[in-house]
Design a protein around this motif. Sequence first.
Motif, PDB file in Angstrom:
ATOM      1  N   PHE A  23       0.834  -1.249  -0.055  1.00 51.96           N
ATOM      2  CA  PHE A  23       0.006   0.031   0.071  1.00 51.96           C
ATOM      3  C   PHE A  23       1.014   1.198  -0.041  1.00 51.96           C
ATOM      4  CE2 PHE A  23      -3.386  -2.899   2.201  1.00 51.96           C
ATOM      5  CZ  PHE A  23      -3.975  -3.006   0.763  1.00 51.96           C
ATOM      6  N   VAL A  24       2.056   1.130   0.664  1.00 50.76           N
ATOM      7  CA  VAL A  24       2.817   2.284   0.741  1.00 50.76           C
ATOM      8  C   VAL A  24       3.547   2.347  -0.656  1.00 50.76           C
ATOM      9  CG1 VAL A  24       5.107   3.141   1.700  1.00 50.76           C
ATOM     10  CG2 VAL A  24       3.326   2.014   3.102  1.00 50.76           C
ATOM     11  N   TRP A  25       3.907   1.669  -1.154  1.00 52.29           N
ATOM     12  CA  TRP A  25       4.501   1.625  -2.562  1.00 52.29           C
ATOM     13  C   TRP A  25       3.538   2.003  -3.754  1.00 52.29           C
ATOM     14  CZ3 TRP A  25       7.542  -3.775  -2.225  1.00 52.29           C
ATOM     15  CH2 TRP A  25       8.556  -3.262  -1.408  1.00 52.29           C
ATOM     16  N   ALA A  26       2.182   1.525  -3.523  1.00 51.98           N
ATOM     17  CA  ALA A  26       1.227   2.093  -4.568  1.00 51.98           C
ATOM     18  C   ALA A  26       0.860   3.467  -4.223  1.00 51.98           C
ATOM     19  CB  ALA A  26      -0.091   1.309  -4.135  1.00 51.98           C
ATOM     20  N   ALA A  27       0.868   4.066  -3.072  1.00 52.29           N
ATOM     21  CA  ALA A  27       0.754   5.496  -2.536  1.00 52.29           C
ATOM     22  C   ALA A  27       1.928   5.994  -3.176  1.00 52.29           C
ATOM     23  CB  ALA A  27       0.609   5.724  -1.225  1.00 52.29           C
ATOM     24  N   ALA A  28       3.203   5.694  -2.973  1.00 51.56           N
ATOM     25  CA  ALA A  28       4.338   6.418  -3.644  1.00 51.56           C
ATOM     26  C   ALA A  28       4.238   6.378  -5.079  1.00 51.56           C
ATOM     27  CB  ALA A  28       5.714   5.588  -3.332  1.00 51.56           C
ATOM     28  N   CYS A  29       3.623   5.566  -5.904  1.00 50.66           N
ATOM     29  CA  CYS A  29       3.671   5.552  -7.213  1.00 50.66           C
ATOM     30  C   CYS A  29       2.546   6.740  -7.541  1.00 50.66           C
ATOM     31  CB  CYS A  29       3.095   4.256  -7.717  1.00 50.66           C
ATOM     32  SG  CYS A  29       4.417   2.913  -7.947  1.00 50.66           S
ATOM     33  N   ALA A  30       1.271   6.515  -6.993  1.00 53.26           N
ATOM     34  CA  ALA A  30       0.341   7.588  -7.155  1.00 53.26           C
ATOM     35  C   ALA A  30       0.968   9.010  -6.932  1.00 53.26           C
ATOM     36  CB  ALA A  30      -0.918   7.215  -6.431  1.00 53.26           C
ATOM     37  N   GLY A  31       1.476   9.278  -5.782  1.00 50.93           N
ATOM     38  CA  GLY A  31       1.827  10.518  -5.201  1.00 50.93           C
ATOM     39  C   GLY A  31       2.945  11.142  -6.012  1.00 50.93           C
ATOM     40  N   ALA A  32       3.909  10.250  -6.220  1.00 50.28           N
ATOM     41  CA  ALA A  32       5.099  10.798  -7.024  1.00 50.28           C
ATOM     42  C   ALA A  32       4.681  11.224  -8.417  1.00 50.28           C
ATOM     43  CB  ALA A  32       6.200   9.726  -6.973  1.00 50.28           C
ATOM     44  N   PHE A  33       3.639  10.325  -9.163  1.00 44.10           N
ATOM     45  CA  PHE A  33       3.090  10.830 -10.498  1.00 44.10           C
ATOM     46  C   PHE A  33       2.505  12.222 -10.472  1.00 44.10           C
ATOM     47  CE2 PHE A  33      -0.165  10.826 -13.500  1.00 44.10           C
ATOM     48  CZ  PHE A  33       0.506  10.850 -14.723  1.00 44.10           C
TER      49      PHE A  33
END
Length: 137
Positions: A23-33
């Motif tokens: 979940f943290v990595w998915a949030a990192a992908c979405a937020g960094a995008f």
Amino acid sequence: MVEWRLLRTAALRPVPEPMATPFVWAAACAGAFVLAVVLSTLSGPSAPSVALAVLCGFAALLGLPAPFTAAPGTALVCWLFLNGFLITPRGELTWQGHPDAARMGLLLTAAVLGTLVARLINAVGAHHRTTPGDGPP
């Protein structure tokens, strides 16, 4: 009404559990995008240090609910967006040696510091909740 419970029961958790790493990595992908789109729109590729500072803050923010094991992946995802879209505007990943290693180190340090701060705050809060105080019983 006050309900008393023993600390040994499974229902009471003095320290909250961290969020799952995927979940943290998915949030990192979405937020960094989203941050890459906003930063490239506002400043373009001319301000990589500003983009690095913003992504370091984002990595630290993501470190708050995350376990320590999520920090390397969070830093890598943030670096990929930084290198692929904010430093080189065409989406090409490049490796420049020491500058990229330093950027990855800063992102990793930010993610680990965010997690460390959260763990310390949670530990202090748990200590205050589980330590008998001077108040009335």
